[in-house]
Design a protein around this motif. Sequence first.
Motif, PDB file in Angstrom:
ATOM      1  N   THR A 175       0.864  -1.172   0.000  1.00 34.82           N
ATOM      2  CA  THR A 175       0.000   0.000   0.000  1.00 34.82           C
ATOM      3  C   THR A 175       0.900   1.221   0.000  1.00 34.82           C
ATOM      4  OG1 THR A 175      -1.759  -1.120   1.226  1.00 34.82           O
ATOM      5  CG2 THR A 175      -1.767   1.288   1.262  1.00 34.82           C
ATOM      6  N   VAL A 176       0.760   2.045  -1.035  1.00 32.89           N
ATOM      7  CA  VAL A 176       1.546   3.269  -1.147  1.00 32.89           C
ATOM      8  C   VAL A 176       0.620   4.449  -0.903  1.00 32.89           C
ATOM      9  CG1 VAL A 176       2.978   4.695  -2.669  1.00 32.89           C
ATOM     10  CG2 VAL A 176       3.095   2.202  -2.820  1.00 32.89           C
ATOM     11  N   ILE A 177       1.056   5.365  -0.056  1.00 31.95           N
ATOM     12  CA  ILE A 177       0.294   6.575   0.237  1.00 31.95           C
ATOM     13  C   ILE A 177       1.050   7.733  -0.396  1.00 31.95           C
ATOM     14  CG2 ILE A 177      -0.672   8.036   2.045  1.00 31.95           C
ATOM     15  CD1 ILE A 177      -0.255   5.449   3.880  1.00 31.95           C
ATOM     16  N   PHE A 178       0.351   8.504  -1.225  1.00 35.20           N
ATOM     17  CA  PHE A 178       0.993   9.608  -1.921  1.00 35.20           C
ATOM     18  C   PHE A 178       0.003  10.746  -2.137  1.00 35.20           C
ATOM     19  CE2 PHE A 178      -0.774   6.801  -5.060  1.00 35.20           C
ATOM     20  CZ  PHE A 178      -1.272   7.625  -6.063  1.00 35.20           C
ATOM     21  N   ARG A 179       0.545  11.904  -2.476  1.00 35.83           N
ATOM     22  CA  ARG A 179      -0.288  13.082  -2.745  1.00 35.83           C
ATOM     23  C   ARG A 179      -0.418  13.232  -4.260  1.00 35.83           C
ATOM     24  NH1 ARG A 179      -1.788  16.970   0.548  1.00 35.83           N
ATOM     25  NH2 ARG A 179      -0.164  16.421   2.055  1.00 35.83           N
TER      26      ARG A 179
ATOM     27  N   GLU B 227      -4.352   6.332  -1.232  1.00 37.23           N
ATOM     28  CA  GLU B 227      -3.743   5.056  -0.853  1.00 37.23           C
ATOM     29  C   GLU B 227      -4.007   4.088  -1.996  1.00 37.23           C
ATOM     30  OE1 GLU B 227      -4.722   3.384   2.919  1.00 37.23           O
ATOM     31  OE2 GLU B 227      -4.559   5.313   3.941  1.00 37.23           O
ATOM     32  N   MET B 228      -2.961   3.425  -2.454  1.00 35.36           N
ATOM     33  CA  MET B 228      -3.101   2.506  -3.563  1.00 35.36           C
ATOM     34  C   MET B 228      -2.426   1.174  -3.219  1.00 35.36           C
ATOM     35  SD  MET B 228      -1.999   2.947  -7.592  1.00 35.36           S
ATOM     36  CE  MET B 228      -0.543   3.869  -7.162  1.00 35.36           C
TER      37      MET B 228
ATOM     38  N   THR C 105       7.234   6.391 -10.433  1.00 34.90           N
ATOM     39  CA  THR C 105       7.237   4.943 -10.270  1.00 34.90           C
ATOM     40  C   THR C 105       5.955   4.412 -10.894  1.00 34.90           C
ATOM     41  OG1 THR C 105       8.538   5.044  -8.241  1.00 34.90           O
ATOM     42  CG2 THR C 105       7.229   3.055  -8.590  1.00 34.90           C
ATOM     43  N   THR C 106       6.079   3.427 -11.759  1.00 31.30           N
ATOM     44  CA  THR C 106       4.924   2.815 -12.411  1.00 31.30           C
ATOM     45  C   THR C 106       4.642   1.479 -11.734  1.00 31.30           C
ATOM     46  OG1 THR C 106       5.488   3.868 -14.499  1.00 31.30           O
ATOM     47  CG2 THR C 106       3.992   1.993 -14.606  1.00 31.30           C
ATOM     48  N   VAL C 107       3.377   1.257 -11.391  1.00 28.34           N
ATOM     49  CA  VAL C 107       2.960   0.051 -10.678  1.00 28.34           C
ATOM     50  C   VAL C 107       1.646  -0.454 -11.259  1.00 28.34           C
ATOM     51  CG1 VAL C 107       4.082   0.729  -8.512  1.00 28.34           C
ATOM     52  CG2 VAL C 107       1.724   1.415  -8.933  1.00 28.34           C
ATOM     53  N   PHE C 108       1.274  -1.668 -10.873  1.00 27.91           N
ATOM     54  CA  PHE C 108      -0.033  -2.199 -11.234  1.00 27.91           C
ATOM     55  C   PHE C 108      -0.943  -2.063 -10.023  1.00 27.91           C
ATOM     56  CE2 PHE C 108      -3.220  -5.458 -12.196  1.00 27.91           C
ATOM     57  CZ  PHE C 108      -3.573  -5.031 -13.469  1.00 27.91           C
ATOM     58  N   ASP C 109      -2.026  -1.300 -10.178  1.00 26.64           N
ATOM     59  CA  ASP C 109      -3.011  -1.061  -9.118  1.00 26.64           C
ATOM     60  C   ASP C 109      -3.923  -2.284  -9.043  1.00 26.64           C
ATOM     61  OD1 ASP C 109      -5.287  -0.275  -7.644  1.00 26.64           O
ATOM     62  OD2 ASP C 109      -5.226   1.773  -8.409  1.00 26.64           O
TER      63      ASP C 109
ATOM     64  N   GLY D 247       4.222   7.629   2.392  1.00 28.33           N
ATOM     65  CA  GLY D 247       4.599   6.416   3.113  1.00 28.33           C
ATOM     66  C   GLY D 247       4.153   5.176   2.368  1.00 28.33           C
ATOM     67  N   TYR D 248       4.505   4.024   2.924  1.00 30.51           N
ATOM     68  CA  TYR D 248       4.099   2.750   2.334  1.00 30.51           C
ATOM     69  C   TYR D 248       4.197   1.658   3.376  1.00 30.51           C
ATOM     70  CZ  TYR D 248       9.166   2.171   1.851  1.00 30.51           C
ATOM     71  OH  TYR D 248      10.505   2.105   2.084  1.00 30.51           O
ATOM     72  N   GLU D 249       3.457   0.549   3.138  1.00 32.84           N
ATOM     73  CA  GLU D 249       3.524  -0.614   4.004  1.00 32.84           C
ATOM     74  C   GLU D 249       3.176  -1.862   3.215  1.00 32.84           C
ATOM     75  OE1 GLU D 249       0.829   0.162   7.190  1.00 32.84           O
ATOM     76  OE2 GLU D 249      -0.916  -0.360   6.021  1.00 32.84           O
TER      77      GLU D 249
END
Length: 79
Positions: free
Chosen positions: A18-22, A30-31, A54-58, A74-76
């Motif tokens: 889970t990545v938290i970004f603005r 949160e993604m 950063t490119t990711v698959f949601d 942040g992230y976890e």
Amino acid sequence: MNFMLKDLHKLLQEDIVTVIFRKKNGEIREMVCTQMPEHLPETSGNGNAGTEVTTVFDLDNQGWRSFRNDSIIGYEIVN
């Protein structure tokens, strides 16, 4: 690249995170995402978006997404 970003990139290749970004509009998002091959769809192209994003698959929306590295709050790891 700072240590937090290097750690995140390593985690994304090995886990679901889970990545938290603005977002650009200021909204906090949160993604749940990954770069693990077993979770990625068949694609074409090189996926090169540059060093500032950063490119990711949601996994929730089943689509490719990207976020600016300087927007990460942040992230976890998802258990």
